[in-house]
Design a protein around this motif. Sequence first.
Motif, short mmCIF file in Angstrom:
data_model
loop_
_atom_site.label_atom_id
_atom_site.label_comp_id
_atom_site.label_asym_id
_atom_site.label_seq_id
_atom_site.Cartn_x
_atom_site.Cartn_y
_atom_site.Cartn_z
N SER A 158 31.41 30.34 35.69
CA SER A 158 31.09 31.52 36.49
C SER A 158 31.01 31.12 37.95
N THR A 196 41.49 42.10 31.50
CA THR A 196 41.22 43.04 32.58
C THR A 196 39.95 43.84 32.27
N SER A 197 39.37 44.42 33.31
CA SER A 197 38.16 45.22 33.12
C SER A 197 38.56 46.69 32.92
N SER A 210 38.35 49.09 34.88
CA SER A 210 39.03 49.64 36.06
C SER A 210 40.48 49.17 36.17
N HIS A 236 39.65 40.51 35.20
CA HIS A 236 38.27 40.12 34.95
C HIS A 236 38.16 38.62 34.73
N GLN A 237 39.05 38.08 33.93
CA GLN A 237 38.89 36.70 33.47
C GLN A 237 40.24 36.11 33.08
N THR A 242 36.03 33.40 35.51
CA THR A 242 35.99 34.71 36.16
C THR A 242 35.84 34.52 37.67
N ASP A 253 35.67 36.95 41.78
CA ASP A 253 35.72 38.27 42.44
C ASP A 253 37.16 38.62 42.81
N ASN A 296 42.17 43.54 42.49
CA ASN A 296 41.51 42.32 42.99
C ASN A 296 42.43 41.10 42.88
#
Length: 500
Positions: free
Chosen positions: A4, A194-195, A197, A201-202, A212, A214, A331
């Motif tokens: 993380s 993906t998240s 949205s 994500h990861q 993961t 930002d 992102n």
Amino acid sequence: MNVSPSSKQHSILIVGGGTAGWIAANLIACKLPDFDVTVIESDDIGIIGVGEGSTPHLKLFFETIGIADHEWMPQCNATYKNGITFSGWSHKPGYDSYFHPFETQVDDPFTVPLFFKNIQARMQGFDVDARPDRYFLESFLSQHHLGPLPDDSFPFGVAFGYHFDSGLLGKFLTETAKKRGVKRVEGKISHVLTSASGAIHQVVLENGESITADMFIDCSGFRSLLLQDTLHVEFKSFKENLFNDAAVVLATPISSPLPVETKATALSNGWAWKIPLQNRFGNGYVYSSDYINSTQAEHELRAHLGMLDSDTEARHLSMKVGRVEKHWHKNCVAVGLSQGFIEPLEATAIALSLNTVLQFINCYQEGGFTNQYEDVFNQDINKRFDGIRDYVVCHYKANQRSDTEYWRDNAANPHISERLKAILHLWQNSGNFAAEMYQRNLYGSYNPKSWACLLAGYGVFPNQPLRQVPDPKSYQLELDNVADFLRRCGLNFKPHSALL
Ligand SMILES: Cc1cc2nc3c(=O)[nH]c(=O)nc-3n(C[C@H](O)[C@H](O)[C@H](O)COP(=O)(O)OP(=O)(O)OC[C@H]3O[C@@H](n4cnc5c(N)ncnc54)[C@H](O)[C@@H]3O)c2cc1C
């Protein structure tokens, strides 16, 4: 194990450790010191390992991260590059070869005006020498194997690029990034999550580890694992503008004196580069697989290099030429081959990577680390890609040979941009090419001098009987003055080999 973000404010994960990945890592570590930066690369997949020539942007990159020539050049077998000699692109008598300097911020007032004046006279049918070679200091330096660094007392700067071993450059940049706190993770990404949205994500590695962040920078090469594969950003192919889609690569021993230029020689269905490094020449034939197959291309390259009897192994590569529609989406930002590639004739890939990363850093900071300036950024990077594409297309469109279908098809290619059409029209019809280019905002990524060098270098002039200039004495005197000026300037430069 899940990795993380650390205690730092934001985290950036760079996927890919080729030249693009490590350029991005160094710049971000330098410019955004509060960011946690990690690079993932796969030893199994490796890097593309070609790309040995640069524009002056590489100098800007090293200046930005505070590294001097003497620190990196010996470690990468690097040499200086004053420009490119284009050979065999024109079969017009007298135009078989020309030297193309880089753009300079300050063009000297003695040579550039005379170059444009003689282009104008040649357009009007006067028998004058309008080839670029005799007008520019960089040409003089290259002809005499002089490097681009003048003595301290010399008032003019010369724009220059570099040649380098891309594998060694990658290693060097890995170490400098690690010294700045960038983490390196070795492993192969098996999938990307993906998240809700739709943002990334990861990434998950084959060993089960997941990472993961930002922000994700996609430097995964032609694969474009994140931006194209995962986020499905569209790719716009340039194939109808630029036919070449493959290359074959072969090294040869270095010669003396050491050249200070890349040589780009037109062959039957593409062109061959010759790049001098400290320990070898890098050579490659960039061709279109629609016109010649890989066996024929390798044979032609070997014949061109006088290596038909050699068992040195050649490497074959395919190229995906074009660009993504959006370089920044959600992102994720793509840098390097994952965002697009314009074939290597003008060696612009590093320049585009550098511009992309610096522009992203600016927009990201200005927008308070949000994607507020994503659209502006995407428009700007697309403009850069398209500007370079037009210039590279112009080399093919303006070729002056008709010996193979490849060259005839390139000259007849109707798929050129409106801007390039306007530039070619201006070249043939304008009273003042440079001034009108500026007035009509047509120059794009290259200034009028560069466009004029290309077109005059290939002899793109009206085919008409030439007549004598009205005042031959003053014409000759002007040329002699320029020759004398360049010779005197040249006294301030050292042989290339003495600089290394
Ligand atoms: C024929 C040819 C000639 C060229 N000549 C020039 C030139 O003269 N000048 C110039 O500036 N550029 C040139 N280029 C372009 C230049 O090679 C590239 O722009 C440059 O090497 C950067 O490549 P990259 O880092 O984007 O991709 P790569 O070098 O391909 O790196 C991709 C990275 O992603 C990693 N990766 C991929 N998939 C995964 C995965 N699943 N898991 C983990 N890691 C992964 C790989 O391990 C690697 O580290 C040329 C290109 C070609 C094809």
